[in-house]
Design a protein around this motif. Structure first.
Motif, PDB file in Angstrom:
ATOM      1  N   LYS A  40       0.812  -1.229  -0.117  1.00 61.59           N
ATOM      2  CA  LYS A  40      -0.129  -0.066  -0.012  1.00 61.59           C
ATOM      3  C   LYS A  40       0.946   0.998  -0.056  1.00 61.59           C
ATOM      4  CE  LYS A  40      -3.815  -2.531   0.682  1.00 61.59           C
ATOM      5  NZ  LYS A  40      -3.201  -3.869   0.135  1.00 61.59           N
ATOM      6  N   PRO A  41       0.478   2.376  -0.711  1.00 64.26           N
ATOM      7  CA  PRO A  41       1.338   3.447  -0.710  1.00 64.26           C
ATOM      8  C   PRO A  41       1.256   4.175   0.495  1.00 64.26           C
ATOM      9  CG  PRO A  41      -0.108   3.491  -2.828  1.00 64.26           C
ATOM     10  CD  PRO A  41      -0.526   2.320  -1.856  1.00 64.26           C
ATOM     11  N   GLY A  42       2.341   4.776   1.143  1.00 64.84           N
ATOM     12  CA  GLY A  42       2.604   5.053   2.334  1.00 64.84           C
ATOM     13  C   GLY A  42       2.990   4.309   3.500  1.00 64.84           C
ATOM     14  N   GLU A  43       3.153   3.019   3.149  1.00 63.48           N
ATOM     15  CA  GLU A  43       4.003   1.920   3.878  1.00 63.48           C
ATOM     16  C   GLU A  43       5.529   2.408   4.131  1.00 63.48           C
ATOM     17  OE1 GLU A  43       5.422  -2.600   3.700  1.00 63.48           O
ATOM     18  OE2 GLU A  43       3.602  -1.959   2.684  1.00 63.48           O
ATOM     19  N   LEU A  44       5.869   2.403   5.458  1.00 66.61           N
ATOM     20  CA  LEU A  44       7.349   2.821   5.713  1.00 66.61           C
ATOM     21  C   LEU A  44       8.339   1.537   6.021  1.00 66.61           C
ATOM     22  CD1 LEU A  44       6.359   5.461   8.408  1.00 66.61           C
ATOM     23  CD2 LEU A  44       7.047   5.871   5.907  1.00 66.61           C
ATOM     24  N   ILE A  69      14.487   6.249   6.870  1.00 65.09           N
ATOM     25  CA  ILE A  69      13.079   5.734   6.861  1.00 65.09           C
ATOM     26  C   ILE A  69      12.647   6.050   5.586  1.00 65.09           C
ATOM     27  CG2 ILE A  69      10.854   6.294   7.556  1.00 65.09           C
ATOM     28  CD1 ILE A  69      12.698   5.097   9.692  1.00 65.09           C
ATOM     29  N   LEU A  70      12.367   5.005   4.754  1.00 65.31           N
ATOM     30  CA  LEU A  70      11.901   5.170   3.502  1.00 65.31           C
ATOM     31  C   LEU A  70      10.276   5.023   3.293  1.00 65.31           C
ATOM     32  CD1 LEU A  70      14.313   2.638   1.764  1.00 65.31           C
ATOM     33  CD2 LEU A  70      14.564   5.261   1.741  1.00 65.31           C
ATOM     34  N   GLU A  71       9.649   5.611   2.408  1.00 66.64           N
ATOM     35  CA  GLU A  71       8.288   5.620   2.163  1.00 66.64           C
ATOM     36  C   GLU A  71       7.830   5.163   0.841  1.00 66.64           C
ATOM     37  OE1 GLU A  71       4.454   8.301   2.824  1.00 66.64           O
ATOM     38  OE2 GLU A  71       5.966   9.237   2.413  1.00 66.64           O
ATOM     39  N   TRP A  72       6.827   4.174   0.567  1.00 64.51           N
ATOM     40  CA  TRP A  72       6.472   3.371  -0.519  1.00 64.51           C
ATOM     41  C   TRP A  72       5.358   4.346  -1.149  1.00 64.51           C
ATOM     42  CZ3 TRP A  72       8.266  -0.104  -4.052  1.00 64.51           C
ATOM     43  CH2 TRP A  72       7.262  -0.263  -4.856  1.00 64.51           C
ATOM     44  N   ASP A  73       5.745   4.809  -2.386  1.00 62.18           N
ATOM     45  CA  ASP A  73       4.857   5.904  -3.175  1.00 62.18           C
ATOM     46  C   ASP A  73       3.952   5.171  -4.152  1.00 62.18           C
ATOM     47  OD1 ASP A  73       6.440   5.329  -5.103  1.00 62.18           O
ATOM     48  OD2 ASP A  73       6.979   7.521  -5.593  1.00 62.18           O
ATOM     49  N   GLY A  74       3.978   3.799  -4.018  1.00 59.53           N
ATOM     50  CA  GLY A  74       3.133   2.822  -5.163  1.00 59.53           C
ATOM     51  C   GLY A  74       4.135   2.465  -6.215  1.00 59.53           C
ATOM     52  N   PHE A  75       5.292   3.105  -6.611  1.00 61.18           N
ATOM     53  CA  PHE A  75       5.972   2.745  -7.554  1.00 61.18           C
ATOM     54  C   PHE A  75       7.609   2.330  -7.064  1.00 61.18           C
ATOM     55  CE2 PHE A  75       2.834   5.225  -9.325  1.00 61.18           C
ATOM     56  CZ  PHE A  75       2.313   4.515 -10.228  1.00 61.18           C
ATOM     57  N   ALA A  76       7.949   3.212  -6.205  1.00 59.90           N
ATOM     58  CA  ALA A  76       9.256   3.037  -5.684  1.00 59.90           C
ATOM     59  C   ALA A  76       9.396   3.588  -4.200  1.00 59.90           C
ATOM     60  CB  ALA A  76      10.450   3.717  -6.455  1.00 59.90           C
ATOM     61  N   TRP A  77      10.602   3.057  -3.456  1.00 56.12           N
ATOM     62  CA  TRP A  77      10.883   3.621  -2.311  1.00 56.12           C
ATOM     63  C   TRP A  77      11.354   4.867  -2.013  1.00 56.12           C
ATOM     64  CZ3 TRP A  77       8.659   1.494   1.864  1.00 56.12           C
ATOM     65  CH2 TRP A  77       8.368  -0.041   1.931  1.00 56.12           C
ATOM     66  N   GLN A  78      10.881   5.887  -1.418  1.00 53.55           N
ATOM     67  CA  GLN A  78      11.292   7.273  -1.605  1.00 53.55           C
ATOM     68  C   GLN A  78      12.004   7.872  -0.114  1.00 53.55           C
ATOM     69  OE1 GLN A  78      11.668   9.344  -4.288  1.00 53.55           O
ATOM     70  NE2 GLN A  78      10.472   7.405  -5.377  1.00 53.55           N
ATOM     71  N   PRO A  79      12.916   7.990  -0.058  1.00 53.51           N
ATOM     72  CA  PRO A  79      13.699   8.817   1.237  1.00 53.51           C
ATOM     73  C   PRO A  79      12.556   9.478   1.882  1.00 53.51           C
ATOM     74  CG  PRO A  79      15.121   9.639  -0.505  1.00 53.51           C
ATOM     75  CD  PRO A  79      13.946   8.771  -1.236  1.00 53.51           C
ATOM     76  N   LEU A  80      12.568   9.367   3.296  1.00 54.15           N
ATOM     77  CA  LEU A  80      11.688  10.245   4.128  1.00 54.15           C
ATOM     78  C   LEU A  80      12.365  11.187   5.193  1.00 54.15           C
ATOM     79  CD1 LEU A  80       8.598  11.025   4.488  1.00 54.15           C
ATOM     80  CD2 LEU A  80       8.538   9.450   6.015  1.00 54.15           C
ATOM     81  N   MET A  81      13.013  10.346   5.893  1.00 54.20           N
ATOM     82  CA  MET A  81      13.923  11.377   6.844  1.00 54.20           C
ATOM     83  C   MET A  81      15.009  10.341   7.740  1.00 54.20           C
ATOM     84  SD  MET A  81      11.566  10.924  10.552  1.00 54.20           S
ATOM     85  CE  MET A  81      10.027  11.200   9.768  1.00 54.20           C
TER      86      MET A  81
END
Length: 106
Positions: free
Chosen positions: A19-23, A46-58
């Motif tokens: 699911k998008p928003g998963e950390l 901490i990475l967040e899933w945006d629906g296509f790839a893991w994006q760095p969050l903090m």
């Protein structure tokens, strides 16, 4: 062999997808990724899933801080609010007796 309807397959597949928003947290250290508890003092990202790839969050400073971000504590109930319990009726299940699973007396 019977074919599964496309709608049912798509619903089943959608349920398996992340699911998008998963950390998730990864260790910012040397070497390959290992179990989270192996180096608890290493910084984490901490990475967040945006629906296509893991994006760095903090970035966070260590394993404990990463756990607090990934699994925040639920809001505590106020101290004055007491949980309501029903009245206990019937026989106490721990009372002495000759029940089937009771320890025989010596």
């Amino acid at each position: 062999m019977t074919d599964e309807p496309l709608e049912r397959w798509a619903a089943r597949r959608q349920g398996r997808l992340r699911k998008p928003g998963e950390l998730k947290a990864i260790t910012l250290g040397t070497g390959p990724q290992r179990a989270a508890h192996v180096d608890p003092d290493a910084p984490r990202l901490i990475l967040e899933w945006d629906g296509f790839a893991w994006q760095p969050l903090m970035p966070v400073e260590n394993y404990a801080a990463a756990r607090r971000v990934l699994n925040p504590q639920p809001e505590s109930t106020p101290a004055e609010q007491v949980e309501a319990t029903g009245t206990v009726t019937g026989r106490n299940p721990l009372a002495p007796g000759t029940g089937r699973h009771r320890k025989p007396s010596p």
